[in-house]
Design an enzyme around this catalytic site. Structure first.
Site, PDB file in Angstrom:
ATOM      1  CB  CYS A  31      -0.918  -0.037   1.223  1.00 13.41           C
ATOM      2  SG  CYS A  31      -1.821   1.490   1.532  1.00 13.41           S
ATOM      3  CB  CYS A  34       0.279   1.611   4.184  1.00 21.40           C
ATOM      4  SG  CYS A  34      -1.439   1.081   4.055  1.00 21.40           S
TER       5      CYS A  34
END
Length: 106
Positions: A31, A34
């Site tokens: 991600c 993230c």
């Protein structure tokens, strides 16, 4: 102090029974967003490490935790204290936004 790895095996001890507030970062290694907020989460862990616990849950490895806490998108930050849900932020959060989210529990 740095963020700890939270798994289904240690979730109850590290999060639900923690005496200090806990910031849980639900993330995945693939991600991009993230990875973008990871430095802010790490800075918060370093700054507030004496007052709270900061942990990370890899949703790929701990899908059951993500499902139990209705994590539908990542990154998601959850604040818990005494095992009770205190707040949630979805998406990219800067260090200041994370600090603001923590004000009610610190």
């Amino acid at each position: 102090m740095e963020a700890i790895v939270i798994t289904k095996e240690n979730f109850e001890e590290q999060v639900l029974r923690a005496e200090k507030p806990v910031l849980v970062d639900f993330w995945a290694p693939w991600c991009t967003y993230c990875r973008r907020i990871a430095p802010a989460v790490d800075q918060v862990a370093g700054q507030y490490g004496e007052q709270m616990v900061v942990g990370k849950v890899n949703v790929d490895e701990e899908a059951s935790l993500a499902l139990n806490y209705q994590i539908m998108s990542i990154p998601t930050l959850v604040v818990m204290h005494y095992g009770l849900f205190q707040g949630k932020a979805i998406g990219v959060q800067g260090k200041d936004a994370i600090r603001e989210m923590l004000q009610g529990v610190l």
